[in-house]
Design an enzyme around this catalytic site. Structure first.
Site, PDB file in Angstrom:
ATOM      1  N   ARG A 177       0.900  -1.113   0.172  1.00  0.00           N
ATOM      2  CA  ARG A 177      -0.109   0.058   0.022  1.00  0.00           C
ATOM      3  C   ARG A 177       0.799   1.239  -0.030  1.00  0.00           C
ATOM      4  O   ARG A 177       2.055   1.254   0.484  1.00  0.00           O
ATOM      5  CB  ARG A 177      -0.898   0.088   1.135  1.00  0.00           C
ATOM      6  N   ASP A 246      -3.862   4.638   2.834  1.00  0.00           N
ATOM      7  CA  ASP A 246      -3.545   3.283   3.206  1.00  0.00           C
ATOM      8  C   ASP A 246      -4.452   2.380   2.437  1.00  0.00           C
ATOM      9  O   ASP A 246      -4.202   1.347   2.581  1.00  0.00           O
ATOM     10  CB  ASP A 246      -3.753   3.243   4.865  1.00  0.00           C
TER      11      ASP A 246
END
EC number: 2.7.7.-
Length: 478
Positions: A177, A246
């Site tokens: 991520r 995220d």
């Protein structure tokens, strides 16, 4: 066949995780598994016959080495600090026959050091939604994580109401991520940011590993993958709902299905997350937010990549986005070539649709039935302002005649990119409500239908949503 698991993340990035095992649920039981995906991954059918097993975190397969990853991120544009896998555990990385890998990530697996104030659990409602959404996106041809199985249980989980605890086995080539990079950048550990970049290039961009300017080339491709993904979201009317950094996949996958929604009425400012009071993640703002998120990722790379190189890559975003979006929208309109009036025709159609709150998916699907030499259109009855539609449609037919293609060839092309079926929230909700009562029939039926989104249907899966199903409010609660 014995499944093979490797431990690259655990071995090469020791400061990015905490090793721990799942916490099983009470009386867990398997209620759905993805037979097609299991076959692709060469998973023996016997693994699905022992109740929950690995799917419920009750045992591990040989070679698995479970861990929870740490990452940070910006949420709704504000730095949120450390986040991480608060209820998910990466069980292992499956090594496939072609040398590629597939993460097995168990969502709802219990408390981790990154759970913050949460309980580490997922509920049946959210696991069903993610399984349906990720498979719907896959069969629409959009890069995404996949769903392998759902387990429900007798464990109570407390949200707005008491719900059933559940687990979802999610698989993806990688769970890297943007937030992994942000975590170490804001801890002022640029050498660990570089280790993450080297890990990504070594395993997912290996063709760049020996290049002198590998970081520039790699980041440019991350930008391109993100731009392509967002363009595809926009063309099918998909709103993610919570595009925090995220939740952004480095590989350009659709990741973390929470308060998502497909457009019903065409509403450019559609907000699917009822916690998004400012509309930051509205449908029409997704391209801008993705660029903002890429800028945050670029910032983390600035200690070892020239700022000019990063800015050059970021500057390519808009053109890549528009190129992919333009190509797909021309296909949706049935245009074989690019003409200067195409954008105007598309924008005028969108204006008509917005004024009349036309159904996004149905409009483009019905447009696929157009015959260029006929002034009649089945789409005409969908509009109240017939005069405005007739004016637009006359110019649209004129544009179609500029391309040398038969009606049947064009209709076939259009029907291959204009789905008849998307996962409307009301369809998911109906399956959820039945499942919560113990009836999994609709869950399985809907999953099967979503495998063929471009096929004609005559059931309620392709009808307008009922009154109760319009503008269902969805939150991040899972």
């Amino acid at each position: 066949m014995t499944l093979s698991f490797i431990t690259r993340w655990r071995d090469e990035l020791p400061e990015t995780y905490t090793a721990l095992s799942p916490t099983p649920l009470n009386n867990a039981r398997l209620i759905w598994h993805n037979t097609e995906l299991a076959n692709t991954l060469s998973i023996p059918s016997s693994l699905f016959k022992n109740s929950a097993g690995v799917w419920g975190g009750e045992n591990l397969l040989p070679g698995m080495s479970p861990l929870a990853q740490v990452y940070s991120g910006h949420q709704f544009g504000v730095w949120a600090g450390q986040l991480g896998d608060g209820r998910g555990i990466l069980l292992g990385e499956q090594l496939l026959a072609d040398g590629t890998t597939m993460d097995w990530h168990l969502k709802g697996a219990g408390l981790t050091p990154y759970s913050r104030m949460g309980d580490g659990r997922a509920v049946l409602r959210s696991t069903i939604r993610e399984s349906l959404a990720s498979e719907a996106m896959h069969y629409l041809g959009i890069p995404t994580t996949r769903a392998l199985s759902i387990v429900t249980s007798d464990s109570p989980v407390y949200r707005e109401t008491v719900e059933s605890g559940a687990m979802l086995m999610r698989v993806a080539p990688s769970h890297l991520r943007f937030g992994h990079f942000e975590h170490f950048y804001y801890r002022r550990e640029p050498e660990k940011v570089r280790q993450l970049a080297d890990f990504a290039i070594r395993h997912y961009w290996s063709h760049l590993d020996d290049e002198e300017d590998k970081y520039r080339l790699w980041f440019t491709d991350v930008v391109a993958r993100t731009a392509s993904l967002i363009a595809q979201w926009q063309t099918v009317g998909f709103a993610h709902g919570v595009m925090n950094t995220d939740n952004m996949s480095l590989l350009g996958l659709t990741l973390d299905y929470g308060p998502f929604g497909f457009l019903d009425d065409y509403e450019p400012g559609f907000i699917c997350n009822h916690s998004d009071h400012q509309g930051r993640y509205s449908f029409d703002n997704q391209p801008a937010v993705a660029l903002w998120n890429l800028q945050r990722l670029a910032q983390t790379l600035s200690p070892f990549v020239a700022v000019d190189a990063l800015n050059e890559a970021l500057d390519s975003y808009q053109q890549v986005l528009l190129t992919h979006y333009g190509q797909r929208m021309r296909q949706k309109l049935g245009f074989m070539t690019e003409q200067k009036e195409d954008n105007a025709l598309l924008n005028e159609l969108f204006s008509l649709m917005a004024r009349e709150r036309s159904d996004y998916t149905r409009t483009f699907r019905m447009l696929s039935l157009t015959e260029q030499h006929s002034a009649a259109s089945p789409l005409r009855d969908e509009f109240i302002d017939r005069a405005a539609f007739d004016d637009w449609f006359a110019r649209y037919r004129g544009r179609l005649q500029q391309d040398e293609i038969t009606d049947s060839e064009r209709q076939q092309l259009m029907q291959s990119v204009n789905p008849a079926l998307v996962l409307r929230n009301w369809l998911a909700q109906r399956a959820i409500e039945a499942a919560e009562k113990g009836d999994m029939t609709e869950l399985h039926r809907l999953h099967e239908a979503l495998r063929n989104p471009f096929s004609d249907r005559d059931d309620d899966y392709v009808s307008r949503p009922p009154d109760w199903g319009k503008r269902l409010e969805v939150s991040c609660s899972s």
